[in-house]
Design an enzyme around this catalytic site. Structure first.
Site: not given
Length: 681
Positions: A20, A23, A407, A580, A584
């Site tokens: 669970c 745990c 861009d 790209d 950038d």
């Protein structure tokens, strides 16, 4: 997986024995408190602990020891989903074989001794993992879901045993046996569903070839994949998976890269073309020179990134983490209060049954599964379509974006010049003019020359080999094509033949074919779309007009891109920057969400919070849509998990819910949450 920087390391440890969310929280808390550990995160859905630690102060063995001291295991490899399902199923079959007759006898209120005999295998075999885990938690002064199950079924069994030994008939063996059977049924279904959720990673790993054929010392040999080295020449035949990243040396083929990039159409490969491990060679044979092998290939790095993303936590999950941390203690108090209150109004047996119902109905498993299963499926779904989402935080941020900045070069446009118009002079056709120009340019390395050659081939015109070729920087080329002297000038691509004007060819970087449709999709999703570029304003506005983008920022230097993003953020806009991944990087970092489009490039893998493995602009809309759907599913899961416990506990405390119904509802809640997440597939 390990990675090191100075003395800092990171390790992903497979876990076993978790049942669970509590745990997972216990292991996470213990690891975080271990000397030398800087950060620890345990993902219940993937059964993995991710630990960052100081290698000078801690070792992996210390981490494993801390986990094992808690009563959980660290297997050599992550247990397969099938083996987990099989283990639960074996215990479930035994529980059902004995619980069904116990329930039938219990309804007739007799044969307490026989009920006891039939219940013993259920308690000591089928239910053994719950009792052992509860005991381990108690030794470490903690409590989890196993504590609730062990107390609930143990109390019902021990009370019934005492009643049987003193000759009574008011026993609840069927409650203990059926509860264990139903919990095991829920765990089995849950494990199966989690296995389906982890399918994306397995499918990516299945793409790895076990071996490769290479040329060494002039001899073709087959070696295990681990023995392939950078610079090796690798042979790939039709129908085979490419074993490593590299560049084609000789030969040609079409390669299916769909599992890597999401691109459905095969990609033509010729000498110089880049190919990637895991992609499927289709029609031809070729040789490649290995540039990346092992863990450095794009495929392996994708796998590691998806694993990391699937093990991440979304900010929205913090509430669930806090609640689940205190939940078990609260349930124990509620069960004790229920038992005490009912003792004043009903017999001991009724007080016991209602307290057991509270313990069983309060399972926090659904709460713990609500976020990780949705992230698991959502990021896996994205990876299958070439969309790498780097974790829950990126998913949540993407959902809130209201402004997209694109861009221009390489993002909105194809990123290379292309023939857009041909203007032949009198006496020439378009095909004749293009043949002469392409033939003259075929030996030139200039991007405009390549565009003319490619433009000719795209129109079915194969250039001739010229003679007397010469090129002058900034001026153009001269060559003899057949019996004619051809000159192609720059700029404007004016063509002369034998000293007389023959026409001109227009070359420009054009928008991607899908650009207009992709922008329309983004606007339909309620997003404000901007174009930003360092290019001249006329070119920028032309590209924006073709894509129906209203907002244009032109002639912007890289540092000013960051400033423009900050200006929008100052207006309380949540901004995504799409670039790209090469020039950038500052803008991608400044934006609330960086989306890198790299067509599988190395830089794109590192840049941005979302990476699109192919250059299709529709991937931006796909990524935003997937993020919105995933976050919607997470909120649905959290709502139902909270609602289930909020309603279920008081109903059980009021005596309106039997322990067996409570256990069935508890199992159903976890299965519902996981199944809801699987809808993302």
């Amino acid at each position: 997986m390990k990675s090191a920087a100075l003395a800092h390391e990171r390790v992903d440890l497979p876990l076993s024995g978790m049942t669970c969310a509590a745990c997972a929280r216990a292991i996470e808390r213990t690891l975080s408190g271990t000397a030398g550990v800087e950060r620890a995160h345990v993902n219940f859905a993937t059964a993995t602990a991710t630990v960052e630690f100081d290698a000078q102060r801690a070792r992996v063995g210390d981490l494993i020891g801390a986990i094992e001291d808690l009563g959980y295991g660290v297997p050599e490899a992550a247990p397969a989903a099938d083996s987990e399902v099989l283990a639960y199923r074996r215990r479930l079959i035994v529980a059902l074989l004995f619980a069904i007759p116990v329930m039938a006898l219990g309804m007739m209120h007799h044969a307490a001794g026989l009920q006891l005999a039939l219940t013993l295998p259920v308690i000591f075999y089928s239910g053994a993992p719950f009792y052992l885990a509860a005991w381990s938690a108690l030794r470490h002064r903690s409590a989890n879901m196993n504590t609730l199950i062990a107390l609930g079924t143990g109390a019902a069994f021990l009370y019934s045993l005492w009643e049987t030994l003193r000759g009574g008939h008011e026993v609840y063996y069927e409650a203990a046996a059926v509860i264990i059977a139903l919990i095991l049924l829920g765990r089995t279904l849950e494990a199966r569903a989690r296995g389906k959720a982890s399918e994306a990673i397995r499918r990516l790993m299945d793409l790895q070839s076990p071996a490769a054929r290479i040329i060494r010392n002039g001899v073709e040999i087959e070696v295990p994949l681990a023995e392939v080295r950078v610079e090796d020449v690798v042979l790939v035949r039709p129908g085979e998976r490419i074993p490593v990243d590299g560049a084609v040396l000789e030969g040609a083929s079409a390669v299916d890269e769909s599992m890597l990039t999401g691109e459905s159409l095969p990609v033509d490969k010729n000498p110089g073309s880049q190919v990637f491990a895991g992609t499927m060679n289709q029609s031809g044979a070729f040789r490649l020179r290995a540039s990346k092998v092992g863990r450095t290939t794009v495929l392996r790095r994708m796998i590691e990134m998806v694993k990391e993303a699937q093990g991440s936590r979304a900010p929205v999950a913090r509430l669930a983490d806090v609640v689940s941390g205190w939940f078990t203690l609260g349930v124990l108090i509620a069960a004790a209060a229920t038992f005490t209150a009912w003792l004043f109004a009903a017999p001991f047996s009724a007080a016991l049954v209602n307290a057991v119902a509270v313990l069983i109905i309060a399972c926090p498993c659904a709460l713990g599964l609500a976020t990780p299963t949705a992230i698991l499926v959502g990021t896996g779904r994205g990876a299958g379509h070439g969309i790498l989402i780097k974790g829950g935080e990126a998913l949540e941020t993407a959902e809130k974006i209201d402004t997209i900045i694109l861009d221009k070069t390489g993002t909105l446009t194809i990123g290379r010049p292309k023939v857009t118009a041909i203007h032949p002079a009198a006496g020439y056709t378009e095909a004749e003019l293009l043949l002469l120009a392409a033939s003259a340019e075929i030996y030139s390395e200039h991007p405009l020359a390549k565009a003319i050659v490619e433009g000719g081939r795209a129109r079915g015109i194969e250039p001739q080999n010229p003679t007397n070729f010469s090129a002058e920087t900034g001026i153009g080329v001269r060559a003899r094509v057949g019996a004619r002297e051809v000159a192609v000038g720059r700029p404007g691509i004016t063509v002369t033949v034998d000293g007389s004007p023959a026409g001109s060819i227009e070359v420009a970087d054009v928008n991607k074919p899908e650009a207009k449709n992709a922008v329309a999709r983004l606007r339909k999703m309620g997003l404000d779309v901007w174009l930003i570029t360092g290019d001249r304003r006329t070119a920028a506005e032309s590209a924006a007009r073709a894509a129906t983008i209203e907002h244009v920022l032109a002639e912007v230097l890289p540092d000013r891109k960051v400033a423009h993003i900050r200006e929008l953020q100052a207006k309380r806009k949540r901004v995504a920057m799409v670039g790209d991944g090469i020039n950038d990087a500052p803008a991608l970092a400044q934006a609330d969400l960086g989306i890198a489009m790299g067509s599988g490039s190395d830089i794109a893998l590192e840049a941005g919070q979302i990476t699109l493995m192919r250059g299709d602009l529709n991937g931006v809309a796909d990524a935003i849509a997937l993020s919105r759907r995933t976050m919607r599913v997470i909120r649905q899961n959290l709502f139902w998990a909270f609602a289930y416990n909020t309603i279920g506990i008081p109903v059980a405390a009021l005596g309106l819910l039997s322990p067996m119904v409570a256990s069935a509802a508890m199992a159903l809640s976890s299965v519902t949450v996981v199944t809801n997440s699987l809808r993302l597939k």
